[in-house]
Design a protein around this motif. Sequence first.
Motif, PDB file in Angstrom:
ATOM      1  N   LEU A  51       0.824  -1.213   0.000  1.00  0.00           N
ATOM      2  CA  LEU A  51       0.000   0.000   0.000  1.00  0.00           C
ATOM      3  C   LEU A  51       0.855   1.259   0.000  1.00  0.00           C
ATOM      4  O   LEU A  51       0.514   2.247  -0.642  1.00  0.00           O
ATOM      5  CB  LEU A  51      -0.918  -0.008   1.226  1.00  0.00           C
ATOM      6  N   VAL A  52       1.981   1.233   0.685  1.00  0.00           N
ATOM      7  CA  VAL A  52       2.849   2.402   0.813  1.00  0.00           C
ATOM      8  C   VAL A  52       4.126   2.186   0.018  1.00  0.00           C
ATOM      9  O   VAL A  52       4.772   1.152   0.139  1.00  0.00           O
ATOM     10  CB  VAL A  52       3.203   2.672   2.300  1.00  0.00           C
ATOM     11  N   GLU A  53       4.454   3.166  -0.807  1.00  0.00           N
ATOM     12  CA  GLU A  53       5.691   3.127  -1.589  1.00  0.00           C
ATOM     13  C   GLU A  53       6.482   4.397  -1.285  1.00  0.00           C
ATOM     14  O   GLU A  53       5.920   5.479  -1.229  1.00  0.00           O
ATOM     15  CB  GLU A  53       5.365   3.047  -3.074  1.00  0.00           C
ATOM     16  N   LEU A  54       7.796   4.228  -1.096  1.00  0.00           N
ATOM     17  CA  LEU A  54       8.645   5.338  -0.681  1.00  0.00           C
ATOM     18  C   LEU A  54       9.789   5.531  -1.656  1.00  0.00           C
ATOM     19  O   LEU A  54      10.279   4.556  -2.235  1.00  0.00           O
ATOM     20  CB  LEU A  54       9.223   5.046   0.709  1.00  0.00           C
ATOM     21  N   SER A  55      10.239   6.770  -1.801  1.00  0.00           N
ATOM     22  CA  SER A  55      11.387   7.087  -2.645  1.00  0.00           C
ATOM     23  C   SER A  55      12.448   7.780  -1.802  1.00  0.00           C
ATOM     24  O   SER A  55      12.142   8.700  -1.036  1.00  0.00           O
ATOM     25  CB  SER A  55      10.969   8.009  -3.791  1.00  0.00           C
ATOM     26  N   PHE A  56      13.706   7.325  -1.978  1.00  0.00           N
ATOM     27  CA  PHE A  56      14.846   7.875  -1.242  1.00  0.00           C
ATOM     28  C   PHE A  56      15.924   8.271  -2.245  1.00  0.00           C
ATOM     29  O   PHE A  56      16.053   7.642  -3.294  1.00  0.00           O
ATOM     30  CB  PHE A  56      15.447   6.827  -0.294  1.00  0.00           C
ATOM     31  N   GLN A  57      16.700   9.273  -1.903  1.00  0.00           N
ATOM     32  CA  GLN A  57      17.853   9.654  -2.718  1.00  0.00           C
ATOM     33  C   GLN A  57      19.054   9.835  -1.809  1.00  0.00           C
ATOM     34  O   GLN A  57      18.973  10.538  -0.790  1.00  0.00           O
ATOM     35  CB  GLN A  57      17.607  10.930  -3.505  1.00  0.00           C
ATOM     36  N   ARG A  58      20.138   9.205  -2.198  1.00  0.00           N
ATOM     37  CA  ARG A  58      21.360   9.264  -1.391  1.00  0.00           C
ATOM     38  C   ARG A  58      21.877  10.697  -1.326  1.00  0.00           C
ATOM     39  O   ARG A  58      21.914  11.415  -2.315  1.00  0.00           O
ATOM     40  CB  ARG A  58      22.419   8.359  -2.005  1.00  0.00           C
ATOM     41  N   SER A  59      22.282  11.083  -0.118  1.00  0.00           N
ATOM     42  CA  SER A  59      22.876  12.392   0.120  1.00  0.00           C
ATOM     43  C   SER A  59      24.042  12.162   1.069  1.00  0.00           C
ATOM     44  O   SER A  59      23.838  11.982   2.268  1.00  0.00           O
ATOM     45  CB  SER A  59      21.844  13.337   0.732  1.00  0.00           C
ATOM     46  N   ASP A  60      25.245  12.137   0.524  1.00  0.00           N
ATOM     47  CA  ASP A  60      26.437  11.757   1.289  1.00  0.00           C
ATOM     48  C   ASP A  60      26.225  10.347   1.841  1.00  0.00           C
ATOM     49  O   ASP A  60      26.055   9.428   1.087  1.00  0.00           O
ATOM     50  CB  ASP A  60      26.753  12.784   2.377  1.00  0.00           C
TER      51      ASP A  60
END
Length: 177
Positions: A51-60
């Motif tokens: 039901l829940v989808e998440l997006s992450f982006q590397r920062s250091d």
Amino acid sequence: MPDLDFYAHVATRGDVLGAGIGSEPAEWEAVLGSDHLDDRSGELLRRDYGLVELSFQRSDDTWPCFGISVQVHRLLPGAGDVPRPLRDTYGDFARRVRFDELRDVITGLGHTVEPDDVPPVADTRRYRVSGSGARIVVVEDPDPYGYGGPDPDDPDERQVGDVWSIGISPAWWSAKD
């Protein structure tokens, strides 16, 4: 309906059980559990809890969340699951959510829900929740490709007025949110 409370909370507060934009994968796992699928491509990570989808982006050395999507359409049979912590908190989730019912709960919390000013897509319509930056996508045409259309009496098919998804992303935030 408790599931409407969950959707309204996400749409007005921008978090899921306290985790939100900026929360890292470990924080999400602490609130939603370890039953997820990760899809990593370079500096991006997509985490799928059904039901829940998440997006992450590397920062250091960190991986802050930059997008939350509640994929309501995945609750139709065989399409997805509700993470156990959400079921434990909110109870059973209906297969579908009607936009007019969700809009009533959101406006009852003091927010407005207005059409978004993006060009319409043939099969959906997008709405913006004041104060939160959330976007709600609603089914406008359940048969956009003309395959004969779904049966309006079939509870396993999407229908006009169903909520397709709720999304949160700082990329959409503006002074009017």
